[in-house]
Design a protein around this motif. Structure first.
Motif, PDB file in Angstrom:
ATOM      1  N   THR A 177      10.718  26.689   6.908  1.00 44.78           N
ATOM      2  CA  THR A 177      11.151  25.506   7.663  1.00 44.78           C
ATOM      3  C   THR A 177      11.672  25.917   9.029  1.00 44.78           C
ATOM      4  O   THR A 177      12.089  27.049   9.238  1.00 44.78           O
ATOM      5  CB  THR A 177      12.290  24.760   6.927  1.00 44.78           C
ATOM      6  N   SER A 178      11.608  24.971   9.977  1.00 43.98           N
ATOM      7  CA  SER A 178      12.294  25.144  11.258  1.00 43.98           C
ATOM      8  C   SER A 178      13.014  23.827  11.491  1.00 43.98           C
ATOM      9  O   SER A 178      12.955  22.931  10.647  1.00 43.98           O
ATOM     10  CB  SER A 178      11.279  25.397  12.380  1.00 43.98           C
ATOM     11  N   ASP A 179      13.642  23.697  12.632  1.00 36.51           N
ATOM     12  CA  ASP A 179      14.336  22.444  12.976  1.00 36.51           C
ATOM     13  C   ASP A 179      13.430  21.229  12.874  1.00 36.51           C
ATOM     14  O   ASP A 179      13.847  20.150  12.477  1.00 36.51           O
ATOM     15  CB  ASP A 179      14.802  22.544  14.442  1.00 36.51           C
ATOM     16  N   ILE A 180      12.160  21.441  13.296  1.00 33.91           N
ATOM     17  CA  ILE A 180      11.281  20.265  13.399  1.00 33.91           C
ATOM     18  C   ILE A 180       9.981  20.414  12.601  1.00 33.91           C
ATOM     19  O   ILE A 180       9.007  19.718  12.857  1.00 33.91           O
ATOM     20  CB  ILE A 180      10.957  19.931  14.883  1.00 33.91           C
ATOM     21  N   SER A 181       9.964  21.350  11.621  1.00 32.27           N
ATOM     22  CA  SER A 181       8.743  21.453  10.810  1.00 32.27           C
ATOM     23  C   SER A 181       9.047  22.000   9.424  1.00 32.27           C
ATOM     24  O   SER A 181      10.043  22.702   9.227  1.00 32.27           O
ATOM     25  CB  SER A 181       7.718  22.362  11.493  1.00 32.27           C
TER      26      SER A 181
ATOM     27  N   LYS B 178      15.172  16.157  12.572  1.00 29.03           N
ATOM     28  CA  LYS B 178      16.543  16.630  12.809  1.00 29.03           C
ATOM     29  C   LYS B 178      17.573  15.611  12.335  1.00 29.03           C
ATOM     30  O   LYS B 178      18.654  15.960  11.879  1.00 29.03           O
ATOM     31  CB  LYS B 178      16.764  16.882  14.311  1.00 29.03           C
ATOM     32  N   THR B 179      17.233  14.324  12.480  1.00 26.66           N
ATOM     33  CA  THR B 179      18.229  13.286  12.171  1.00 26.66           C
ATOM     34  C   THR B 179      17.937  12.540  10.875  1.00 26.66           C
ATOM     35  O   THR B 179      18.654  11.613  10.524  1.00 26.66           O
ATOM     36  CB  THR B 179      18.283  12.268  13.330  1.00 26.66           C
ATOM     37  N   HIS B 180      16.873  12.907  10.183  1.00 25.36           N
ATOM     38  CA  HIS B 180      16.526  12.224   8.927  1.00 25.36           C
ATOM     39  C   HIS B 180      16.587  13.194   7.756  1.00 25.36           C
ATOM     40  O   HIS B 180      15.735  14.064   7.640  1.00 25.36           O
ATOM     41  CB  HIS B 180      15.111  11.628   9.002  1.00 25.36           C
ATOM     42  N   PRO B 181      17.588  13.055   6.881  1.00 26.27           N
ATOM     43  CA  PRO B 181      17.636  13.935   5.703  1.00 26.27           C
ATOM     44  C   PRO B 181      16.548  13.543   4.694  1.00 26.27           C
ATOM     45  O   PRO B 181      15.986  12.448   4.760  1.00 26.27           O
ATOM     46  CB  PRO B 181      19.027  13.679   5.123  1.00 26.27           C
ATOM     47  N   GLY B 182      16.229  14.453   3.798  1.00 22.28           N
ATOM     48  CA  GLY B 182      15.322  14.126   2.691  1.00 22.28           C
ATOM     49  C   GLY B 182      13.845  14.223   2.987  1.00 22.28           C
ATOM     50  O   GLY B 182      13.010  13.866   2.160  1.00 22.28           O
ATOM     51  N   VAL B 183      13.496  14.727   4.188  1.00 22.85           N
ATOM     52  CA  VAL B 183      12.070  14.820   4.542  1.00 22.85           C
ATOM     53  C   VAL B 183      11.369  15.849   3.660  1.00 22.85           C
ATOM     54  O   VAL B 183      10.270  15.621   3.144  1.00 22.85           O
ATOM     55  CB  VAL B 183      11.888  15.175   6.038  1.00 22.85           C
ATOM     56  N   ALA B 184      12.027  16.996   3.459  1.00 23.98           N
ATOM     57  CA  ALA B 184      11.431  18.065   2.643  1.00 23.98           C
ATOM     58  C   ALA B 184      11.199  17.567   1.219  1.00 23.98           C
ATOM     59  O   ALA B 184      10.115  17.769   0.644  1.00 23.98           O
ATOM     60  CB  ALA B 184      12.346  19.284   2.625  1.00 23.98           C
ATOM     61  N   ALA B 185      12.197  16.879   0.667  1.00 21.29           N
ATOM     62  CA  ALA B 185      12.077  16.367  -0.708  1.00 21.29           C
ATOM     63  C   ALA B 185      10.866  15.448  -0.829  1.00 21.29           C
ATOM     64  O   ALA B 185      10.100  15.524  -1.797  1.00 21.29           O
ATOM     65  CB  ALA B 185      13.353  15.619  -1.088  1.00 21.29           C
ATOM     66  N   LYS B 186      10.682  14.615   0.187  1.00 21.84           N
ATOM     67  CA  LYS B 186       9.558  13.663   0.198  1.00 21.84           C
ATOM     68  C   LYS B 186       8.219  14.432   0.202  1.00 21.84           C
ATOM     69  O   LYS B 186       7.291  14.087  -0.522  1.00 21.84           O
ATOM     70  CB  LYS B 186       9.668  12.814   1.460  1.00 21.84           C
TER      71      LYS B 186
END
Length: 406
Positions: free
Chosen positions: A377-381, A352-360
């Motif tokens: 995607t959801s808020d936490i997955s 929720k607080t870290h952008p760029g997770v999906a890109a990684k």
């Protein structure tokens, strides 16, 4: 000295043979001697449920769901009686019950019933007499006295619902692993045991394929704040606590990775691009009780579009039949099925607080030449549908990239 009530649940692998049943009896009795009241929920022995399903399929591949419940509920009846006998042998008083006998009342959705209420008077009476109460998991009864089952992993739901109803101190879920891991240790040897995990993360992990607990049981636990401890029936080590919130370091973004190979993808080609067409397909599937999970519709410039969606493999035959019928009516192209897929998901409240997770995540898959067919995607997955042959490689690479072995 009376220490309160604990609900314990033992899965099929924990009671797979006589030796293991005796071990479970010893563990239960050791808690009794410490002064706890105990309600013990038990699954069917080992692979009994699968064997009963196989038996039914040999008789009739399209057996009606009421009779399937009648058949499948017998598995737990065997294990509760045997466990009660094993506890008697150790000099303790115990009594076994089916779900119907202890008043677990469900709706009429055979093979995936929901619990409406529990009349726990019988359990309370037996506890007052100083007995250990053993309850068959995974089953209940309708108001018309029809036996029902609660869906795969339903014994978890029985245990959590009883813990809520009886206001238990804790609900212990015993399994063949030491707790909840960052990913399946059979896929990635460097997987680490998680000491504490939130209801939200566990719910997401369970519904995305982690096979340690049933998702519906976590929903109930979260709603009523039932304390859960997942641990191994083969050791005394502490396991994983499932709680409301977890104090964590700021930089923990992803807490777990799941892999699910039990889904199939259906694609409806050349669907007319006009309002209400998708609704027709999904309404029919929903009416037939088919659970549709991920849906992707490709918007097209040719007034025709493809719609892809995933369903559980056991429901594939039924889903294909319905989809082809609707497709014919709305004059689409062909309907294709693909069983050769897997879903890889990363889960973590920190997203929720870290952008760029999906890109990684996409970067890791691309570097490993893994093509992504669908994303949700959801808020936490974040979940990706990929080809099954790349599934385990993908899990290992993501586990490494997000530093979960540390």
């Amino acid at each position: 000295m009376h220490k309160g009530l604990i609900v314990q649940k033992f899965g099929g692998s924990s009671v797979a043979n006589v030796e293991r049943i005796k071990n479970v009896a010893k563990r239960v009795v050791s808690y009794r001697k410490k002064g706890y009241d105990l309600v013990v929920v038990v699954s069917a022995l080992g692979d009994t449920t699968d064997e009963l399903i196989e038996l039914a399929n040999k008789v009739n591949t399209e057996a009606c769901e009421r009779e399937m419940d009648m058949l499948l509920s017998t598995g737990e009846q065997i294990s509760v009686a045997l466990l009660a006998m094993a506890i008697h042998k150790l000099g303790c008083e115990a009594i076994s019950f089916t779900g119907a006998q202890v008043g677990i009342i469900t709706d009429t959705s055979h093979t995936r019933a929901r619990i409406i209420k529990i009349n726990a008077d019988k359990i309370k009476e037996e506890l007052k007499k100083g007995r250990i109460v053993i309850v068959a998991g995974f089953q209940g009864v309708t108001l018309n006295q029809d036996i029902t089952t609660l869906g795969r992993g339903g014994s978890d739901l029985t245990a959590v619902a009883l813990a809520k109803e009886l206001k238990a101190n804790e609900c212990e879920i015993y399994t063949d692993v030491e707790g909840i891991y960052t990913t399946d240790p059979r896929v990635e040897q460097k997987a680490k045991k998680i000491r504490e995990i939130t209801y939200d993360e566990m719910l997401e992990m369970a519904s995305l394929g982690a096979q340690v607990m049933q998702a519906r049981s976590i929903e109930v636990a979260k709603k009523f704040d039932v304390a859960i401890h997942v641990r191994s029936s083969f050791s005394n080590n502490p396991g994983t606590k499932i709680v409301k919130e977890v104090k964590r370091m700021e930089d923990v973004v992803v807490s777990g990775i799941t892999l699910n190979k039990t889904e199939a993808k259906i694609t409806v080609c050349d669907v007319p691009d006009r309002p209400g067409v998708a609704a027709k397909i999904f309404k029919e599937l929903s009416s037939a009780g088919v659970n549709v999970d991920m849906i992707v519709q490709n918007v097209s410039h040719t007034r025709q579009t493809d719609i892809s969606f995933t369903v559980n493999k056991p429901q594939l035959r039924k889903a294909i039949k319905i989809t082809r019928k609707v497709a014919k009516n709305i004059k689409t192209g062909e309907v294709l099925a693909d069983e050769d897929i897997a879903r890889v998901s990363i889960i973590g409240v920190g997203m929720k607080t870290h952008p760029g997770v999906a890109a990684k995540m996409f970067e890791v898959l691309a570097r490993n030449q893994v093509n992504i067919e669908m994303i949700s995607t959801s808020d936490i997955s974040i979940s990706c549908i990929i080809k099954k042959k790349f599934a385990e490689k993908a899990v290992r690479s993501l586990h490494k990239k997000f530093g979960l072995a540390k």
